[in-house]
Design a protein around this motif. Sequence first.
Motif, PDB file in Angstrom:
ATOM      1  N   GLY A   7      -9.474  38.285  31.981  1.00  0.00           N
ATOM      2  CA  GLY A   7     -10.696  37.770  31.550  1.00  0.00           C
ATOM      3  C   GLY A   7     -11.830  38.769  31.407  1.00  0.00           C
ATOM      4  N   GLY A   8     -12.574  38.787  30.410  1.00  0.00           N
ATOM      5  CA  GLY A   8     -13.568  39.837  29.947  1.00  0.00           C
ATOM      6  C   GLY A   8     -14.748  39.428  29.722  1.00  0.00           C
ATOM      7  N   GLY A   9     -15.400  38.447  30.857  1.00  0.00           N
ATOM      8  CA  GLY A   9     -16.589  37.827  30.882  1.00  0.00           C
ATOM      9  C   GLY A   9     -17.411  38.822  32.037  1.00  0.00           C
ATOM     10  N   GLU A  10     -18.671  38.272  32.599  1.00  0.00           N
ATOM     11  CA  GLU A  10     -19.553  38.476  33.511  1.00  0.00           C
ATOM     12  C   GLU A  10     -18.481  39.104  34.667  1.00  0.00           C
ATOM     13  OE1 GLU A  10     -22.986  40.169  35.144  1.00  0.00           O
ATOM     14  OE2 GLU A  10     -22.636  39.335  32.972  1.00  0.00           O
ATOM     15  N   SER A  11     -17.808  38.041  35.140  1.00  0.00           N
ATOM     16  CA  SER A  11     -17.173  38.285  36.431  1.00  0.00           C
ATOM     17  C   SER A  11     -16.012  39.530  36.082  1.00  0.00           C
ATOM     18  CB  SER A  11     -16.536  37.299  37.211  1.00  0.00           C
ATOM     19  OG  SER A  11     -15.562  36.590  36.761  1.00  0.00           O
ATOM     20  N   GLY A  12     -15.375  39.470  35.145  1.00  0.00           N
ATOM     21  CA  GLY A  12     -14.397  40.437  34.840  1.00  0.00           C
ATOM     22  C   GLY A  12     -14.837  41.574  34.929  1.00  0.00           C
ATOM     23  N   CYS A  13     -15.764  41.907  33.667  1.00  0.00           N
ATOM     24  CA  CYS A  13     -16.341  43.190  33.450  1.00  0.00           C
ATOM     25  C   CYS A  13     -16.886  43.823  34.708  1.00  0.00           C
ATOM     26  CB  CYS A  13     -17.149  43.188  32.127  1.00  0.00           C
ATOM     27  SG  CYS A  13     -16.787  42.858  30.820  1.00  0.00           S
ATOM     28  N   GLY A  14     -17.714  43.188  35.578  1.00  0.00           N
ATOM     29  CA  GLY A  14     -17.970  43.557  36.860  1.00  0.00           C
ATOM     30  C   GLY A  14     -16.901  43.993  37.819  1.00  0.00           C
ATOM     31  N   ALA A  15     -15.964  43.405  37.735  1.00  0.00           N
ATOM     32  CA  ALA A  15     -14.829  43.704  38.641  1.00  0.00           C
ATOM     33  C   ALA A  15     -14.129  45.001  38.248  1.00  0.00           C
ATOM     34  CB  ALA A  15     -13.599  42.410  38.868  1.00  0.00           C
ATOM     35  N   ALA A  16     -13.917  44.906  36.815  1.00  0.00           N
ATOM     36  CA  ALA A  16     -13.273  46.183  36.372  1.00  0.00           C
ATOM     37  C   ALA A  16     -14.193  47.417  36.622  1.00  0.00           C
ATOM     38  CB  ALA A  16     -13.093  45.831  34.780  1.00  0.00           C
ATOM     39  N   TYR A  17     -15.455  47.442  36.433  1.00  0.00           N
ATOM     40  CA  TYR A  17     -16.470  48.272  36.687  1.00  0.00           C
ATOM     41  C   TYR A  17     -16.327  48.983  38.182  1.00  0.00           C
ATOM     42  CZ  TYR A  17     -21.008  50.774  36.859  1.00  0.00           C
ATOM     43  OH  TYR A  17     -21.959  51.610  36.974  1.00  0.00           O
ATOM     44  N   LEU A  18     -16.287  47.939  38.872  1.00  0.00           N
ATOM     45  CA  LEU A  18     -16.157  48.384  40.430  1.00  0.00           C
ATOM     46  C   LEU A  18     -14.951  49.063  40.516  1.00  0.00           C
ATOM     47  CD1 LEU A  18     -17.317  48.262  43.342  1.00  0.00           C
ATOM     48  CD2 LEU A  18     -16.328  46.164  43.489  1.00  0.00           C
ATOM     49  N   ALA A  19     -13.670  48.648  40.209  1.00  0.00           N
ATOM     50  CA  ALA A  19     -12.627  49.069  40.424  1.00  0.00           C
ATOM     51  C   ALA A  19     -12.624  50.543  39.874  1.00  0.00           C
ATOM     52  CB  ALA A  19     -11.520  48.418  39.688  1.00  0.00           C
TER      53      ALA A  19
END
Length: 447
Positions: A7-19
Motif C-alpha cells: 500500500g502506497g498511501g499515507e501509512s505505507g509511505c511512512g512505514a517504508a520511510y521509517l524502515a
Amino acid sequence: MKIVVLGGGESGCGAAYLAQKKGLDVFLSDKGTIKENYRKFLVESGIEFEEGTHDEERLLEADWIIKSPGIPKKAAIMHKIHQKGIRVSSEIEFAAEFTEAKIIAITGSNGKTTTTSLIYHILKNDDLKVGLGGNIGKSFAKQVADENFDYYVLEVSSFQLDDVQNFRPYISLLLNLSQDHLDQYNYNYEEYALAKFRITENQENDNFFIYNKDDEMSQNLLQKLEIKARMIPFSIKEKMREGGYLTNQKMVVRLEDEFAMDISELSLVGNHNVANSLAASIAGKILNIRNESIRHSLMTFQAVEHRLEQVADFGGVKYINDSKATNVNAAYYALESMKQPTVWIVGGVDKGNDYAEIEDLVKKKVKAIVCLGLDNQKIIDFFKDKKELIYSSSSMEKAVDIAHSLAQKGDAVLLSPCCASFDLFENYEDRGNQFKNEVLKIEKAAN
C-alpha cells in the motif's frame, strides 16, 4: 531483514520511510495507482516501489510485511502471505517498535476521530511534546522517523488491530461498540468486537484501559477476557467510585483527585460527546494534566470536519455535514442530536447495516429521506412503510437539490449516510466536501 510494505498511501509511505531510515532492506508494492504526491515522496526518498501489480515472488521472500489498513485481510495476496507464515503488521505495530514515547491509543465504532483529536488538543494545550497519528493526520511511522515526541495520540481501527502482535499502548481507550465492518468479520459482531479489544491484549498492570460502562457488548466481553491493565470506566448513566460519569448536567472524573465541569461549558454537543469528553478527561488525569488545563481544552476544542459540521444556515434551514457517519450507530448519534425536523441524506455501500436500530429516531425526527447511492433499494425497502417522503439519487448535486426543495424554514438538512462512500466518492472526506460545495452553491444563488 527484508521489509515489504503493501500500500502506497499515507501509512505505507511512512512505514517504508521509517524502515529505510533504520537501515532495513525495504520495498513498497501497491496493486493500484499511487497518488502523485506519494509517488514523488518515494522517488525523492530513494525508496524502491512498484504500482499496478504485485511481484508475488518478491513479496513472499519478505521477513516482515507491513500492510496498509485499506487492504482487505481476505485479499488473495494476504492468503498466500499467511500460508508462508510471514509476519504481518500494521504501520502502528511497526512504528511502535522504534519509539520510547508513551502511546495513547483510541478505538471504538464511533467517536474515535473526535476523541483522538480532543486528547491531542488537551496534551498540546498543556505544552507536552505530542504527535497525532494512526487513522488520522500524518503517518505515525514518519513522525517516529523524524520527530522527537514524548507522547503519541493514535486513532486505531479494527483493521490496524487485526495485525497486532506486540503493540502495547500506555493508555488504551475503547469508546463503544456497534455493528460495523461486519463484511470483513464474517458477519459476526463478536468477532469484530474482539478485534477492537486487541488494543489492550498486550497491556500490563502499569498500563491503563479506559472503557465504556454503558456499552453492552463491551460489558459482555469483559466477563470473558482477562485484562491486565488498570481498568477505568466512564458512564453517562451511573455514578462511579473511580472513573468518569455524568450527574445533574455535570461531568465528573474521579481518580486520585476530582475534576468536574458543567456540560453546558463543553464546546461539543450531544450525549455521545459528553461520553467522549469523559473518556478524554480520564486520559488527561492519568497524565497528570491540571484540571484548569483540561477544562480550558474542553471549552476551546473545535469539532472535527465531516462530523456534525454545520456548513450553512440560510432561508431558515441548517445544513449539517456528518459524512464521517459510515455506520448505523454513528447516524443514530447524529439523528439524536437534531433539534428540528430533518431532511436526511443517507446511503452508499451497505456494510451489513441493521436500520431497525434507528427506526424510532427516524419516525420521530425525519420528515423526508433522500437516498444517495448506486443501490438504494435496501434503505427504500426498510423505510417505505414508515416514511411517506423517500427519494432516490445517484449524485450529490441531485441529492442536495432534492433536500433543499423539501426543507422549509425551521428544518435541517443532514448528510449522515450510515454507509461507506466508495460507490460514488473517493472517501468520506470527498463525499463531505462535495456536500459542502453543493450547499454553498445553492446559498450563493439564493443570495
